[in-house]
Structures are given as structure tokens and as C-alpha cells.
Write a protein that holds these residues in place. Structure first.
Motif, PDB file in Angstrom:
ATOM      1  N   PHE A 127       0.880  -1.213  -0.071  1.00 43.92           N
ATOM      2  CA  PHE A 127      -0.137  -0.088   0.075  1.00 43.92           C
ATOM      3  C   PHE A 127       0.853   1.263   0.033  1.00 43.92           C
ATOM      4  O   PHE A 127       0.730   2.118  -0.779  1.00 43.92           O
ATOM      5  N   GLU A 198      -6.657  -5.305   6.525  1.00 41.98           N
ATOM      6  CA  GLU A 198      -6.990  -4.777   5.294  1.00 41.98           C
ATOM      7  C   GLU A 198      -8.016  -3.437   5.253  1.00 41.98           C
ATOM      8  O   GLU A 198      -8.012  -2.345   4.751  1.00 41.98           O
ATOM      9  N   ASN A 199      -8.851  -3.372   6.429  1.00 39.55           N
ATOM     10  CA  ASN A 199      -9.981  -2.405   6.448  1.00 39.55           C
ATOM     11  C   ASN A 199      -9.109  -1.144   6.874  1.00 39.55           C
ATOM     12  O   ASN A 199      -9.566  -0.112   6.381  1.00 39.55           O
ATOM     13  N   TRP A 202      -7.221   0.268   3.755  1.00 43.00           N
ATOM     14  CA  TRP A 202      -8.336   0.913   2.919  1.00 43.00           C
ATOM     15  C   TRP A 202      -8.801   2.080   3.611  1.00 43.00           C
ATOM     16  O   TRP A 202      -8.765   3.138   2.923  1.00 43.00           O
ATOM     17  N   THR A 205      -6.295   4.552   2.979  1.00 41.52           N
ATOM     18  CA  THR A 205      -6.010   5.012   1.737  1.00 41.52           C
ATOM     19  C   THR A 205      -7.096   6.023   1.223  1.00 41.52           C
ATOM     20  O   THR A 205      -6.930   7.124   0.556  1.00 41.52           O
TER      21      THR A 205
END
Length: 310
Positions: A127, A198-199, A202, A205
Motif C-alpha cells: 500500500f 485490510e480495512n 483501505w 488510503t
């Protein structure tokens, strides 16, 4: 016509040993026109190398200033200083932002060269790698297609100082720190922590994208205020400008703060602090310039960079 004597502010460069020289200018001639006359007299003393000032005041006279307003109808003496070899601001920006675009892939894809071992990259590293590259690709594209510069050039020697900030701090230091084994998929610093969620990645992001797009919107607003090939300035309004004079710096700080929150990287923190401090200095300077230039027309209550703080 106005008669102007041009003397050297310091030791004249070899290609302008004929100074002092007296030139005849049109009554409506500007400082920029005078520079062109000097360049015609001494071809290697091109316009962007020249700094014109009064003999009694070493401050640079703006190119738009009329000679008659500076010296009067009778003319007089002005001084010229050699600023040395010049390089365009656009080229400097391309070099600055190009450094991380080369350095990050080299460190990310060749870990054995840097760490003496292979690194199985974690989602966090993937990421961050993508966000850093996207950030600097955006900056390169803005430099080419969006930015309009009030000054065309800067001394060539400055390119090394300016580039060091990006090439070393956001380039080599950040890349070396974030892509090392400590942040790899098998590291205890990552496994079982929020940095492997992952949450979380994101969400970070999404905040980063908001800040980057807001920064771009600010740059487009500033571009719309300055017609091409001019140095016109106007009061900026609209998204981001309600409370601060330099929202582009504010949004960029948010974007880098997100990288810091995602990684906990010392290198990311150092770069963000240094960059924010520098942008704050620029913001305060621009804020004061806006207030001085536009006076009562400039909205009261605006801060320089951080709403209600600075």
C-alpha cells in the motif's frame, strides 16, 4: 526617452566587462525591457541572470516596474548583479519529484541489495509503495500541466539543495525504512496488528486520496487565477480557501500524516515534520503577501495553513 546608466553591483562577470554602460530606454520601458537591452549589449548576460536594483537599495526591482517610476523622467543609475547560471523552476520540480520515483522501486524490488536478504512484502508495504509512487507521479504531472510559476528560473546551484530534501528524506530514508524486514509479512511488528488489517489500510488510503485530490483541486484553483505567461495574482476563493490561505499545504500535510499513521515509520515522521515546517514557513510568507497586496479586499479571519491555529 530615459537615459539609464547601468553599473555592476559587484565584480562584473567576464562577459560584461564593459560595465558601466549608458542605455536609452523608451519612456514606458519596464525593468524587463531594460534587462533585454542589457542582454542585447552583452549576449551572454541573459535576462534571467540579471538582478536590477537601485544603487541605494539592493532589493530587486520587479520586472513590471516602469523605469520612469523608479528614476523619474531625467533617468539615473541602476545596478545589475549576475545571479549566475539559471535553471527553470519546472525543471527543478521534475528533478526533485523524479528522485523518489527512481529510488523507491530500486529499494522495493531489490531488497537483497539493500538488506542482504529477500523481503516478502506485507500488504502495508504494498500500500505504502503504491501511495508514494502515486503521490510523486501526481506531482510530476502537476508540474508539467498545472503549475504556473511567478518566477521562471532559479540559480542552478539550488537544484542540489532542493533535491536533497526529496531524494534523501522522502526517497532513500523513507524507502529504506519502510521496505525493510521489520515491516515484512512475517514480522511481529505487522502480524496480528492493525497494520495487517485490510480495512485499516483501505480507510487510510481513502483519507490519503481525499487529501491528494483536495490538494489537486487547490492547485487547479490557483492556476485558474493566473493567465498563461503572466504573473497576475488574485484572491483565491472556493473549496479549501474558506479559512486558510494555503490549503494545498494543509492537504499535503494530511496525506503524509496518513503515511505516518499507517507505518509508524521514523523516517516518515521525520520527513513529515520537516516538510510541514517548511510549508508552514512558505504559508506564513504567502499569507502576509496576500494581506499586503490586497489589503481590505483580502478576507479577514483567514489563517495561513492550519484553520484556527496558524
Amino acid at each position: 526617452m530615459v537615459s539609464v546608466t547601468i553599473s555592476a553591483a559587484s565584480k562584473p562577470p567576464p562577459f560584461a566587462r564593459g560595465l558601466p554602460v549608458t542605455l536609452e530606454c523608451d519612456a514606458n520601458a519596464t525593468v524587463e525591457d531594460l534587462k533585454a537591452l542589457i542582454a542585447a549589449k552583452f549576449p551572454k548576460f541573459y535576462v534571467s541572470r540579471q538582478k536590477i536594483s537601485l544603487k541605494t537599495d539592493r532589493s530587486s526591482l520587479s520586472d513590471e516596474k516602469k523605469i520612469v517610476d523608479v528614476l523619474g523622467k531625467q533617468g539615473g543609475e541602476l545596478q545589475v548583479k549576475d545571479l549566475g547560471p539559471q535553471i527553470s523552476w519546472r525543471t527543478v520540480f521534475l528533478i526533485e519529484y523524479g528522485g523518489p520515483l527512481v529510488i523507491h522501486p530500486l529499494v522495493y524490488h531489490l531488497p537483497k541489495l539493500w538488506y542482504g536478504q529477500e523481503v516478502q512484502h506485507s500488504s502495508l508495504q504494498k500500500f505504502v509503495y503504491a501511495l508514494v509512487l502515486l503521490h510523486f507521479i501526481k506531482r510530476e504531472l502537476e508540474t508539467i500541466f498545472v503549475h504556473r510559476f511567478s518566477h521562471g528560473t532559479m540559480p542552478f546551484r539550488n537544484v542540489f539543495k532542493n533535491s536533497a530534501h526529496y531524494h534523501i528524506l522522502s526517497g532513500l530514508a523513507l524507502a529504506y525504512d519502510v521496505y525493510r524486514p521489520k515491516f515484512s509479512v512475517t514480522s511481529t511488528y505487522i502480524t496480528g496488528t492493525i497494520r495487517n488489517n485490510e480495512n485499516f489500510l483501505w480507510i487510510c488510503t481513502a483519507i490519503w486520496a481525499f487529501a491528494e485530490l483536495s490538494n489537486l483541486h487547490t492547485h487547479l484553483t490557483l492556476r485558474s487565477l493566473r493567465p498563461a505567461n503572466t504573473r497576475v495574482r488574485a484572491v483565491p476563493y472556493g473549496y479549501g480557501f474558506s479559512h486558510i490561505s494555503c490549503p494545498n499545504y494543509f492537504f499535503e500535510t494530511i496525506a503524509w500524516a496518513v503515511i505516518c499513521a499507517m507505518t509508524g515509520s521514523v523516517a516518515a515522521g521525520v520527513f513529515t515534520v520537516v516538510a510541514t515546517a517548511q510549508m508552514a514557513l512558505w504559508a506564513v510568507k504567502k499569507h502576509k503577501q496576500y494581506k499586503k497586496e490586497f489589503g481590505k479586499e483580502y478576507p479577514r479571519g483567514r489563517y495561513a495553513m492550519f484553520p484556527f491555529i496558524l
